[in-house]
Design a protein around this motif. Structure first.
Motif, PDB file in Angstrom:
ATOM      1  N   VAL A  26       0.832  -1.206   0.000  1.00 46.95           N
ATOM      2  CA  VAL A  26       0.000   0.000   0.000  1.00 46.95           C
ATOM      3  C   VAL A  26       0.864   1.252   0.000  1.00 46.95           C
ATOM      4  O   VAL A  26       0.638   2.177  -0.797  1.00 46.95           O
ATOM      5  CB  VAL A  26      -0.951  -0.007   1.212  1.00 46.95           C
ATOM      6  CG1 VAL A  26      -1.607   1.364   1.392  1.00 46.95           C
ATOM      7  CG2 VAL A  26      -2.019  -1.083   1.049  1.00 46.95           C
ATOM      8  N   TRP A  27       1.865   1.303   0.875  1.00 46.39           N
ATOM      9  CA  TRP A  27       2.714   2.488   0.934  1.00 46.39           C
ATOM     10  C   TRP A  27       3.569   2.625  -0.330  1.00 46.39           C
ATOM     11  O   TRP A  27       3.835   3.736  -0.776  1.00 46.39           O
ATOM     12  CB  TRP A  27       3.569   2.456   2.194  1.00 46.39           C
ATOM     13  CG  TRP A  27       2.953   3.205   3.341  1.00 46.39           C
ATOM     14  CD1 TRP A  27       3.293   4.453   3.780  1.00 46.39           C
ATOM     15  CD2 TRP A  27       1.865   2.768   4.193  1.00 46.39           C
ATOM     16  NE1 TRP A  27       2.505   4.822   4.849  1.00 46.39           N
ATOM     17  CE2 TRP A  27       1.621   3.812   5.132  1.00 46.39           C
ATOM     18  CE3 TRP A  27       1.102   1.609   4.263  1.00 46.39           C
ATOM     19  CZ2 TRP A  27       0.638   3.714   6.111  1.00 46.39           C
ATOM     20  CZ3 TRP A  27       0.114   1.517   5.238  1.00 46.39           C
ATOM     21  CH2 TRP A  27      -0.112   2.549   6.144  1.00 46.39           C
ATOM     22  N   ALA A  28       3.956   1.503  -0.922  1.00 47.72           N
ATOM     23  CA  ALA A  28       4.716   1.557  -2.178  1.00 47.72           C
ATOM     24  C   ALA A  28       3.837   2.085  -3.306  1.00 47.72           C
ATOM     25  O   ALA A  28       4.286   2.899  -4.129  1.00 47.72           O
ATOM     26  CB  ALA A  28       5.251   0.163  -2.524  1.00 47.72           C
ATOM     27  N   ALA A  29       2.599   1.621  -3.374  1.00 48.92           N
ATOM     28  CA  ALA A  29       1.678   2.101  -4.407  1.00 48.92           C
ATOM     29  C   ALA A  29       1.427   3.595  -4.243  1.00 48.92           C
ATOM     30  O   ALA A  29       1.371   4.342  -5.229  1.00 48.92           O
ATOM     31  CB  ALA A  29       0.364   1.324  -4.327  1.00 48.92           C
ATOM     32  N   ALA A  30       1.272   4.035  -3.007  1.00 47.23           N
ATOM     33  CA  ALA A  30       1.054   5.459  -2.754  1.00 47.23           C
ATOM     34  C   ALA A  30       2.240   6.285  -3.237  1.00 47.23           C
ATOM     35  O   ALA A  30       2.072   7.365  -3.814  1.00 47.23           O
ATOM     36  CB  ALA A  30       0.811   5.694  -1.273  1.00 47.23           C
ATOM     37  N   LYS A  31       3.428   5.752  -3.005  1.00 44.36           N
ATOM     38  CA  LYS A  31       4.638   6.459  -3.425  1.00 44.36           C
ATOM     39  C   LYS A  31       4.751   6.501  -4.946  1.00 44.36           C
ATOM     40  O   LYS A  31       5.033   7.550  -5.531  1.00 44.36           O
ATOM     41  CB  LYS A  31       5.868   5.785  -2.830  1.00 44.36           C
ATOM     42  CG  LYS A  31       7.185   6.463  -3.210  1.00 44.36           C
ATOM     43  CD  LYS A  31       8.372   5.817  -2.503  1.00 44.36           C
ATOM     44  CE  LYS A  31       9.674   6.536  -2.861  1.00 44.36           C
ATOM     45  NZ  LYS A  31      10.832   5.959  -2.138  1.00 44.36           N
ATOM     46  N   LYS A  32       4.500   5.373  -5.607  1.00 40.49           N
ATOM     47  CA  LYS A  32       4.686   5.299  -7.056  1.00 40.49           C
ATOM     48  C   LYS A  32       3.603   6.044  -7.811  1.00 40.49           C
ATOM     49  O   LYS A  32       3.866   6.666  -8.854  1.00 40.49           O
ATOM     50  CB  LYS A  32       4.726   3.850  -7.506  1.00 40.49           C
ATOM     51  CG  LYS A  32       5.032   3.687  -8.996  1.00 40.49           C
ATOM     52  CD  LYS A  32       5.515   2.308  -9.341  1.00 40.49           C
ATOM     53  CE  LYS A  32       6.004   2.239 -10.780  1.00 40.49           C
ATOM     54  NZ  LYS A  32       6.599   0.925 -11.115  1.00 40.49           N
ATOM     55  N   TRP A  33       2.374   5.995  -7.293  1.00 39.62           N
ATOM     56  CA  TRP A  33       1.248   6.571  -8.022  1.00 39.62           C
ATOM     57  C   TRP A  33       0.773   7.889  -7.438  1.00 39.62           C
ATOM     58  O   TRP A  33      -0.279   8.389  -7.824  1.00 39.62           O
ATOM     59  CB  TRP A  33       0.091   5.567  -8.053  1.00 39.62           C
ATOM     60  CG  TRP A  33       0.466   4.254  -8.692  1.00 39.62           C
ATOM     61  CD1 TRP A  33       1.391   4.044  -9.665  1.00 39.62           C
ATOM     62  CD2 TRP A  33      -0.074   2.957  -8.363  1.00 39.62           C
ATOM     63  NE1 TRP A  33       1.462   2.696  -9.974  1.00 39.62           N
ATOM     64  CE2 TRP A  33       0.580   2.013  -9.200  1.00 39.62           C
ATOM     65  CE3 TRP A  33      -1.041   2.510  -7.470  1.00 39.62           C
ATOM     66  CZ2 TRP A  33       0.285   0.640  -9.157  1.00 39.62           C
ATOM     67  CZ3 TRP A  33      -1.329   1.159  -7.417  1.00 39.62           C
ATOM     68  CH2 TRP A  33      -0.677   0.247  -8.254  1.00 39.62           C
ATOM     69  N   ASN A  34       1.521   8.443  -6.493  1.00 41.10           N
ATOM     70  CA  ASN A  34       1.203   9.751  -5.904  1.00 41.10           C
ATOM     71  C   ASN A  34      -0.191   9.760  -5.273  1.00 41.10           C
ATOM     72  O   ASN A  34      -1.050  10.577  -5.606  1.00 41.10           O
ATOM     73  CB  ASN A  34       1.310  10.851  -6.963  1.00 41.10           C
ATOM     74  CG  ASN A  34       1.188  12.246  -6.360  1.00 41.10           C
ATOM     75  OD1 ASN A  34       1.563  12.475  -5.213  1.00 41.10           O
ATOM     76  ND2 ASN A  34       0.651  13.178  -7.126  1.00 41.10           N
ATOM     77  N   LEU A  35      -0.400   8.853  -4.338  1.00 43.52           N
ATOM     78  CA  LEU A  35      -1.694   8.717  -3.688  1.00 43.52           C
ATOM     79  C   LEU A  35      -1.611   9.107  -2.214  1.00 43.52           C
ATOM     80  O   LEU A  35      -0.571   8.945  -1.588  1.00 43.52           O
ATOM     81  CB  LEU A  35      -2.183   7.265  -3.778  1.00 43.52           C
ATOM     82  CG  LEU A  35      -2.206   6.619  -5.159  1.00 43.52           C
ATOM     83  CD1 LEU A  35      -2.531   5.132  -5.044  1.00 43.52           C
ATOM     84  CD2 LEU A  35      -3.219   7.315  -6.061  1.00 43.52           C
ATOM     85  N   LYS A  36      -2.721   9.574  -1.672  1.00 42.71           N
ATOM     86  CA  LYS A  36      -2.829   9.761  -0.230  1.00 42.71           C
ATOM     87  C   LYS A  36      -3.215   8.430   0.403  1.00 42.71           C
ATOM     88  O   LYS A  36      -3.877   7.604  -0.221  1.00 42.71           O
ATOM     89  CB  LYS A  36      -3.855  10.844   0.101  1.00 42.71           C
ATOM     90  CG  LYS A  36      -3.403  12.250  -0.304  1.00 42.71           C
ATOM     91  CD  LYS A  36      -4.374  13.303   0.191  1.00 42.71           C
ATOM     92  CE  LYS A  36      -3.849  14.699  -0.133  1.00 42.71           C
ATOM     93  NZ  LYS A  36      -4.778  15.758   0.350  1.00 42.71           N
ATOM     94  N   ILE A  37      -2.819   8.234   1.665  1.00 50.56           N
ATOM     95  CA  ILE A  37      -3.057   6.969   2.355  1.00 50.56           C
ATOM     96  C   ILE A  37      -4.100   7.162   3.446  1.00 50.56           C
ATOM     97  O   ILE A  37      -3.970   8.030   4.306  1.00 50.56           O
ATOM     98  CB  ILE A  37      -1.756   6.428   2.969  1.00 50.56           C
ATOM     99  CG1 ILE A  37      -0.715   6.164   1.876  1.00 50.56           C
ATOM    100  CG2 ILE A  37      -2.031   5.146   3.754  1.00 50.56           C
ATOM    101  CD1 ILE A  37       0.664   5.871   2.411  1.00 50.56           C
ATOM    102  N   HIS A  38      -5.132   6.319   3.384  1.00 51.57           N
ATOM    103  CA  HIS A  38      -6.194   6.346   4.391  1.00 51.57           C
ATOM    104  C   HIS A  38      -6.118   5.058   5.208  1.00 51.57           C
ATOM    105  O   HIS A  38      -6.123   3.959   4.646  1.00 51.57           O
ATOM    106  CB  HIS A  38      -7.559   6.452   3.722  1.00 51.57           C
ATOM    107  CG  HIS A  38      -8.704   6.505   4.690  1.00 51.57           C
ATOM    108  ND1 HIS A  38      -9.012   7.632   5.414  1.00 51.57           N
ATOM    109  CD2 HIS A  38      -9.596   5.553   5.077  1.00 51.57           C
ATOM    110  CE1 HIS A  38     -10.055   7.389   6.189  1.00 51.57           C
ATOM    111  NE2 HIS A  38     -10.431   6.126   6.018  1.00 51.57           N
ATOM    112  N   LEU A  39      -6.036   5.196   6.522  1.00 57.25           N
ATOM    113  CA  LEU A  39      -6.029   4.039   7.418  1.00 57.25           C
ATOM    114  C   LEU A  39      -7.454   3.816   7.919  1.00 57.25           C
ATOM    115  O   LEU A  39      -8.020   4.660   8.596  1.00 57.25           O
ATOM    116  CB  LEU A  39      -5.086   4.276   8.599  1.00 57.25           C
ATOM    117  CG  LEU A  39      -5.101   3.203   9.697  1.00 57.25           C
ATOM    118  CD1 LEU A  39      -4.675   1.850   9.145  1.00 57.25           C
ATOM    119  CD2 LEU A  39      -4.192   3.604  10.857  1.00 57.25           C
TER     120      LEU A  39
END
Length: 288
Positions: A26-39
């Motif tokens: 999840v954190w890798a995808a957020a980094k690669k695709w410029n996404l915000k992370i929701h827990l």
């Protein structure tokens, strides 16, 4: 690309290595695709959720160094789920089901994966509820759902033949996973879902339900490979998988835990210690 991705553990036990691997993805995808992370804390199962497990999720993720942009907990969202249920009721897409576990096993066929395919016995009652304990099922459309997985490719699946009409509220009055996660993904604006491939078979029915609830375009999906125990089974809290908390309490460093995990997941050739950011970068290199 911009959007929101979610990490959504259930507090029915302490986190284990399977959760840690999903977090890396999840954190890798957020980094690669410029996404915000929701827990999202998925505590819809109030019979098994525990306050100490909820607290441990925040503590364990923070201990490794994970950071997120927003958070929510399902037990605080009852009004939102009730509103979604009323929307389904107005469309005559919900009915009570009185079938026992034994009846479900004896009276319905099973899919190729061994899942019960409910044939709609109680749908014929025309929604006539009684005081007898029952769950609520949603009427599943009989159509092919086309969806794409960034790792596994294209799928054409019909939820009607996969599972049939499925429960959205159980006989104890609790929202089911399938229902709560769909409502959450809509209401929280989730654009990307990265999770283990053990959940892949739920995707078509979730897309179908989201369409019924008004979401035209489903999230972008990626289901990653799992790590397994010595017997070849996926790690599970029900099976009392070794928890991250046990290693944390034993004084094992996060870099050592991440190194072992990355080796098990085939991300690196040895169990050499590795930082969180380096572990995330290993996954980034595996993403499309």
């Amino acid at each position: 690309m911009a959007g929101i991705i979610r990490f959504a553990p259930s507090p029915t036990g302490y986190l284990h290595e399977g959760h840690l691997l999903s977090a890396l993805y999840v954190w890798a995808a957020a980094k690669k695709w410029n996404l915000k992370i929701h827990l999202r804390i998925e505590d819809h199962d109030q019979g098994r959720a525990r306050p100490e497990y909820i607290q441990s999720i925040f503590e364990d993720l923070s201990w490794f160094g994970f950071k997120w942009d927003s958070q929510s907990i399902q037990s605080a969202r009852n009004d939102i789920y009730t509103s979604a249920l009323e929307k389904l009721k107005r469309q005559n897409l919900v009915y009570p089901c009185y079938c026992s576990r034994r009846q479900l096993e004896e009276e319905n066929p099973k899919s190729e994966t061994g899942e019960i395919v409910y044939q709609g016995k109680c749908r014929a009652l025309n929604g006539k509820a009684s005081d007898v304990p029952h769950n609520l099922r949603v009427v599943v459309p009989d159509k092919i759902i086309h969806w794409h997985d960034l790792r596994m490719g294209d799928f054409d699946e019909n939820p009607k033949t996969q599972c049939g009409d499925f429960p959205i509220k159980d006989r104890d009055g609790q929202w089911t996973y399938q229902f709560a996660v769909c409502v959450d993904d809509i209401e929280e604006g989730i654009t990307h879902v990265v999770r283990g491939e053990d959940i892949r078979s739920s995707t078509a029915r979730q897309v179908a339900l989201m369409q019924i609830l008004g979401r035209r375009e489903p999230p972008i999906y990626l289901h990653h490979a799992l790590i397994v125990d010595a017997s070849g089974k996926k790690l599970s809290k029900r099976e009392k998988a070794h928890s991250l908390r046990q290693d944390i309490d034993a004084g094992i460093l996060p870099e050592e835990m991440l190194g072992k995990l990355c080796q098990k997941a085939g991300l690196q050739g040895s169990s050499a210690h590795i930082s969180l950011q380096s572990a995330i970068n290993l996954v980034v290199d595996r993403l499309p």
